[in-house]
Motif scaffolding. Structure first.
Motif, PDB file in Angstrom:
ATOM      1  N   PHE A  80       0.832  -1.204   0.000  1.00 23.41           N
ATOM      2  CA  PHE A  80       0.000   0.000   0.000  1.00 23.41           C
ATOM      3  C   PHE A  80       0.867   1.255   0.000  1.00 23.41           C
ATOM      4  CE2 PHE A  80      -2.524   3.240   2.346  1.00 23.41           C
ATOM      5  CZ  PHE A  80      -3.484   3.441   1.361  1.00 23.41           C
ATOM      6  N   GLY A  81       0.608   2.109  -0.976  1.00 27.38           N
ATOM      7  CA  GLY A  81       1.330   3.368  -1.070  1.00 27.38           C
ATOM      8  C   GLY A  81       2.597   3.313  -1.901  1.00 27.38           C
ATOM      9  N   ILE A  82       2.978   2.128  -2.385  1.00 24.82           N
ATOM     10  CA  ILE A  82       4.177   1.962  -3.209  1.00 24.82           C
ATOM     11  C   ILE A  82       3.752   1.704  -4.649  1.00 24.82           C
ATOM     12  CG2 ILE A  82       6.256   0.578  -3.597  1.00 24.82           C
ATOM     13  CD1 ILE A  82       6.386   2.230  -1.067  1.00 24.82           C
ATOM     14  N   ALA A  83       4.469   2.301  -5.599  1.00 28.32           N
ATOM     15  CA  ALA A  83       4.115   2.185  -7.010  1.00 28.32           C
ATOM     16  C   ALA A  83       3.993   0.725  -7.430  1.00 28.32           C
ATOM     17  CB  ALA A  83       5.162   2.892  -7.868  1.00 28.32           C
ATOM     18  N   GLY A  84       3.029   0.459  -8.314  1.00 31.53           N
ATOM     19  CA  GLY A  84       2.798  -0.895  -8.781  1.00 31.53           C
ATOM     20  C   GLY A  84       3.436  -1.165 -10.135  1.00 31.53           C
ATOM     21  N   HIS A  85       2.993  -2.249 -10.763  1.00 29.94           N
ATOM     22  CA  HIS A  85       3.496  -2.656 -12.072  1.00 29.94           C
ATOM     23  C   HIS A  85       2.314  -2.844 -13.018  1.00 29.94           C
ATOM     24  CE1 HIS A  85       7.686  -3.446 -10.856  1.00 29.94           C
ATOM     25  NE2 HIS A  85       7.156  -3.789  -9.699  1.00 29.94           N
ATOM     26  N   PRO A  86       2.482  -2.460 -14.295  1.00 34.17           N
ATOM     27  CA  PRO A  86       1.371  -2.632 -15.245  1.00 34.17           C
ATOM     28  C   PRO A  86       1.102  -4.110 -15.517  1.00 34.17           C
ATOM     29  CG  PRO A  86       3.348  -1.854 -16.377  1.00 34.17           C
ATOM     30  CD  PRO A  86       3.657  -1.821 -14.920  1.00 34.17           C
ATOM     31  N   GLN A  87      -0.174  -4.481 -15.463  1.00 25.42           N
ATOM     32  CA  GLN A  87      -0.583  -5.861 -15.709  1.00 25.42           C
ATOM     33  C   GLN A  87      -1.413  -6.009 -16.976  1.00 25.42           C
ATOM     34  OE1 GLN A  87       0.399  -8.598 -13.753  1.00 25.42           O
ATOM     35  NE2 GLN A  87       1.771  -6.980 -13.034  1.00 25.42           N
ATOM     36  N   TYR A  88      -2.068  -4.932 -17.392  1.00 30.46           N
ATOM     37  CA  TYR A  88      -2.879  -4.961 -18.600  1.00 30.46           C
ATOM     38  C   TYR A  88      -2.607  -3.693 -19.377  1.00 30.46           C
ATOM     39  CZ  TYR A  88      -6.858  -4.424 -21.702  1.00 30.46           C
ATOM     40  OH  TYR A  88      -7.642  -4.207 -22.813  1.00 30.46           O
ATOM     41  N   HIS A  89      -2.398  -3.842 -20.678  1.00 26.36           N
ATOM     42  CA  HIS A  89      -2.078  -2.710 -21.534  1.00 26.36           C
ATOM     43  C   HIS A  89      -3.266  -2.399 -22.448  1.00 26.36           C
ATOM     44  CE1 HIS A  89       2.038  -3.251 -20.131  1.00 26.36           C
ATOM     45  NE2 HIS A  89       1.898  -4.534 -20.404  1.00 26.36           N
ATOM     46  N   PRO A  90      -3.478  -1.147 -22.773  1.00 25.59           N
ATOM     47  CA  PRO A  90      -4.705  -0.767 -23.474  1.00 25.59           C
ATOM     48  C   PRO A  90      -4.750  -1.144 -24.956  1.00 25.59           C
ATOM     49  CG  PRO A  90      -3.329   1.154 -23.079  1.00 25.59           C
ATOM     50  CD  PRO A  90      -2.695   0.009 -22.338  1.00 25.59           C
ATOM     51  N   PHE A  91      -3.637  -1.551 -25.561  1.00 26.20           N
ATOM     52  CA  PHE A  91      -3.652  -2.082 -26.929  1.00 26.20           C
ATOM     53  C   PHE A  91      -2.553  -3.126 -27.038  1.00 26.20           C
ATOM     54  CE2 PHE A  91      -1.536   2.085 -26.809  1.00 26.20           C
ATOM     55  CZ  PHE A  91      -0.267   1.807 -27.278  1.00 26.20           C
ATOM     56  N   ASP A  92      -2.682  -4.017 -28.011  1.00 25.42           N
ATOM     57  CA  ASP A  92      -1.828  -5.211 -28.015  1.00 25.42           C
ATOM     58  C   ASP A  92      -0.683  -5.186 -29.013  1.00 25.42           C
ATOM     59  OD1 ASP A  92      -3.157  -5.574 -30.401  1.00 25.42           O
ATOM     60  OD2 ASP A  92      -4.322  -7.315 -29.736  1.00 25.42           O
ATOM     61  N   SER A  93      -0.472  -4.057 -29.685  1.00 16.65           N
ATOM     62  CA  SER A  93       0.681  -3.912 -30.580  1.00 16.65           C
ATOM     63  C   SER A  93       0.847  -2.429 -30.883  1.00 16.65           C
ATOM     64  CB  SER A  93       0.472  -4.699 -31.877  1.00 16.65           C
ATOM     65  OG  SER A  93      -0.553  -4.087 -32.660  1.00 16.65           O
ATOM     66  N   TRP A  94       2.051  -2.052 -31.327  1.00 13.01           N
ATOM     67  CA  TRP A  94       2.259  -0.652 -31.694  1.00 13.01           C
ATOM     68  C   TRP A  94       1.374  -0.272 -32.860  1.00 13.01           C
ATOM     69  CZ3 TRP A  94       4.168   1.890 -27.975  1.00 13.01           C
ATOM     70  CH2 TRP A  94       5.162   1.354 -27.155  1.00 13.01           C
ATOM     71  N   GLU A  95       1.119  -1.194 -33.755  1.00 14.28           N
ATOM     72  CA  GLU A  95       0.226  -0.891 -34.874  1.00 14.28           C
ATOM     73  C   GLU A  95      -1.186  -0.590 -34.369  1.00 14.28           C
ATOM     74  OE1 GLU A  95      -1.098  -2.716 -39.225  1.00 14.28           O
ATOM     75  OE2 GLU A  95       0.048  -3.952 -37.807  1.00 14.28           O
ATOM     76  N   ALA A  96      -1.651  -1.370 -33.382  1.00 14.37           N
ATOM     77  CA  ALA A  96      -2.983  -1.127 -32.827  1.00 14.37           C
ATOM     78  C   ALA A  96      -3.056   0.204 -32.087  1.00 14.37           C
ATOM     79  CB  ALA A  96      -3.371  -2.269 -31.896  1.00 14.37           C
ATOM     80  N   GLY A  97      -1.892   0.730 -31.670  1.00 17.41           N
ATOM     81  CA  GLY A  97      -1.876   2.021 -30.997  1.00 17.41           C
ATOM     82  C   GLY A  97      -2.340   3.167 -31.878  1.00 17.41           C
ATOM     83  N   ARG A  98      -2.426   2.916 -33.176  1.00 15.67           N
ATOM     84  CA  ARG A  98      -2.907   3.948 -34.108  1.00 15.67           C
ATOM     85  C   ARG A  98      -4.300   4.441 -33.726  1.00 15.67           C
ATOM     86  NH1 ARG A  98      -3.219   1.139 -39.496  1.00 15.67           N
ATOM     87  NH2 ARG A  98      -4.770   0.012 -38.278  1.00 15.67           N
ATOM     88  N   ASP A  99      -5.126   3.545 -33.173  1.00 11.85           N
ATOM     89  CA  ASP A  99      -6.506   3.891 -32.832  1.00 11.85           C
ATOM     90  C   ASP A  99      -6.705   4.170 -31.349  1.00 11.85           C
ATOM     91  OD1 ASP A  99      -7.300   3.431 -35.541  1.00 11.85           O
ATOM     92  OD2 ASP A  99      -7.295   1.268 -35.132  1.00 11.85           O
ATOM     93  N   TYR A 100      -5.624   4.293 -30.609  1.00  9.62           N
ATOM     94  CA  TYR A 100      -5.713   4.526 -29.164  1.00  9.62           C
ATOM     95  C   TYR A 100      -6.318   5.901 -28.874  1.00  9.62           C
ATOM     96  CZ  TYR A 100      -4.054   5.405 -24.393  1.00  9.62           C
ATOM     97  OH  TYR A 100      -3.963   5.721 -23.063  1.00  9.62           O
ATOM     98  N   GLU A 101      -7.185   5.949 -27.883  1.00  8.48           N
ATOM     99  CA  GLU A 101      -7.776   7.208 -27.443  1.00  8.48           C
ATOM    100  C   GLU A 101      -7.039   7.693 -26.199  1.00  8.48           C
ATOM    101  OE1 GLU A 101     -11.977   7.260 -27.006  1.00  8.48           O
ATOM    102  OE2 GLU A 101     -12.353   6.267 -28.935  1.00  8.48           O
ATOM    103  N   PHE A 102      -6.364   8.813 -26.319  1.00  5.30           N
ATOM    104  CA  PHE A 102      -5.610   9.383 -25.206  1.00  5.30           C
ATOM    105  C   PHE A 102      -6.563   9.965 -24.162  1.00  5.30           C
ATOM    106  CE2 PHE A 102      -2.494   9.050 -28.503  1.00  5.30           C
ATOM    107  CZ  PHE A 102      -1.280   8.889 -27.855  1.00  5.30           C
ATOM    108  N   PRO A 103      -6.088  10.131 -22.935  1.00 11.19           N
ATOM    109  CA  PRO A 103      -6.951  10.709 -21.894  1.00 11.19           C
ATOM    110  C   PRO A 103      -7.479  12.083 -22.313  1.00 11.19           C
ATOM    111  CG  PRO A 103      -4.977   9.786 -20.918  1.00 11.19           C
ATOM    112  CD  PRO A 103      -4.770   9.742 -22.403  1.00 11.19           C
TER     113      PRO A 103
END
Length: 335
Positions: A80-103
Motif C-alpha cells: 500500500f502506497g508503493i508504485a505498482g506494475h502494469p498488468q494490462y495494456h490498453p492495446f496489443d501492438s504498436w500498430e494497434a496504438g494507431r486507434d488509441y484514445e488518449f486521456p
C-alpha cells in the motif's frame, strides 16, 4: 523558491513534501505530526491517515489491489502506497496504438478549466505552482511492455515511431491547455538510468527522444514557464543532454552523482536540484547521526553556491522512525 532556482541567495533552502502514503500508513500520527510541525514550501495538506480499502486486504493482512489509470493501464499494487506494475495494456501492438484514445483534456472555458485556473491563481499567492507530469519513455512502457518498447526503439519499428509522434502531439495538446493557465513550472518524469548505466544508448536517445523533448521544452520556455525534469538512475552522458535542452530544475537519484561535480555543473547551467536523501541506504539503513551530517553537508554545499538546492522529502514504509525524525529535524536545523 525562485531565489533557489536563480541562485539568488534564498533566505532558506526550500522544502518540498510528497504525500508519502506508504510512510504515513506505517508510522501513523507521529509522522503526520512531523509533516505539520515543519511546514513545506509546496501546497500540500496533511490532515488524515491513509489506509487501503477494506476489500484489498485478505484475512492474513496481505494487501493486493488492481487499479486502472486514465490511460487504460491496469496497475497491480502489492504494498500500500508503493508504485505498482502494469498488468494490462490498453492495446496489443504498436500498430494497434494507431486507434488509441488518449486521456481527455479539459476544453477551454469548461468548468474544469475555470476551476483549475482559479486554484492556480489562489496558490500563486503563496507558492510556486508546479504542474504537468509529461512523460515519453515511462508512458511508452506503461502502455506496452518494456521489452517490446526497447526492441521497437532498436529496430526503428515504424508503427512505434508513429505512436511516439502521437504521444508527442498529445503532450503538445496538454501544453495548449496548461500554459495559458500560467503555471510556473512544468514537470517531466522519465527514468532513463539503471543503477549503473543508461537504459538506452546516448545515440538512440539523441535520435528518438531528445528532439521531441526539445519541441516540448522550447514551448514551455518561450511561454515564460520553467522546465523541471525528474530522472532516476545512472544516466551517464545523458545528463549533459538534459542540460542542453535547457532544463531549469532537476530531480536525480542523487547517489548516482559525485555531489560536488553535480553542484558545480548545476550552478554553471543555473539548474536547481531536488536534494532527495538516499532512500535505498541512508534513510532506511543509516543512523540519525549520518543523516544529520548528510543534510548539513548538502546545505553547506549549496549555500556556498548561492542557491540551487530544494530539499525533497518522501517517506516510504521501510525507514525506522528515529531516522525519519532525524531527517525532518536536520532539514529544519540547516536549511
Amino acid at each position: 523558491m525562485l531565489d533557489a532556482f536563480h541562485f539568488d541567495h534564498p533566505d532558506r533552502i526550500p522544502l518540498v513534501y510528497h504525500p508519502s502514503t506508504a510512510g504515513l500508513h506505517v508510522h501513523g500520527q507521529k509522522l503526520l505530526d512531523l509533516f505539520n510541525q515543519y511546514p513545506s514550501d509546496n501546497p500540500i495538506t496533511f490532515d488524515n491517515l491513509p489506509a487501503p480499502p477494506p476489500d484489498t486486504v485478505d484475512a492474513q493482512g496481505r494487501y493486493h489491489e488492481i487499479k486502472k489509470d486514465d490511460w487504460g493501464v491496469d496497475w497491480e499494487y502489492l504494498i500500500f502506497g508503493i508504485a505498482g506494475h502494469p498488468q494490462y495494456h490498453p492495446f496489443d501492438s504498436w500498430e494497434a496504438g494507431r486507434d488509441y484514445e488518449f486521456p481527455p483534456i479539459p476544453a477551454p472555458g469548461s468548468s474544469e478549466e475555470t476551476a483549475q485556473r482559479l486554484q492556480i491563481e489562489e496558490r500563486q499567492k503563496d507558492y510556486l505552482v508546479f504542474s504537468g507530469g509529461l512523460s515519453l519513455f515511462e508512458r511508452l512502457h506503461a502502455v506496452r511492455p518494456l521489452d517490446e518498447l526497447l526492441i521497437a526503439c532498436a529496430t526503428g519499428d515504424r508503427h512505434f515511431l508513429d505512436f511516439l509522434d502521437q504521444l508527442t502531439a498529445y503532450w503538445h495538446a496538454v501544453l495548449d491547455y496548461l500554459l495559458p493557465l500560467g503555471v510556473d513550472v512544468v514537470t517531466f518524469g522519465d527514468d532513463w538510468g539503471t543503477q549503473n548505466a543508461p537504459i538506452v544508448s546516448p545515440a538512440l536517445f539523441r535520435d528518438l527522444f531528445k528532439p521531441r523533448y526539445r519541441e516540448l521544452m522550447d514551448r514551455i520556455k518561450k511561454a515564460g514557464s520553467k522546465v523541471f525534469f525528474h530522472c532516476c538512475g545512472q544516466v551517464g552522458p545523458l545528463f549533459d543532454d538534459f542540460l542542453e535542452l535547457g532544463i531549469d530544475g532537476y530531480w536525480p537519484q542523487i547517489t548516482c552523482y559525485d555531489p560536488d561535480e553535480l553542484a558545480a555543473k548545476c550552478r554553471e547551467h543555473q539548474v536547481a536540484i531536488y536534494i532527495h536523501p538516499d532512500r535505498q541506504q541512508l534513510i532506511p539503513l543509516g543512523t540519525p547521526e549520518k543523516i544529520d551530517a548528510y543534510i548539513r553537508a548538502c546545505a553547506d554545499r549549496y549555500r556556498a553556491l548561492g542557491g540551487g538546492a530544494i530539499f525533497y522529502v518522501e517517506m516510504e514504509n521501510d525507514a525506522p522512525f528515529a531516522n525519519v525524525k532525524a531527517l525532518f529535524e536536520a532539514i529544519d536545523r540547516y536549511r
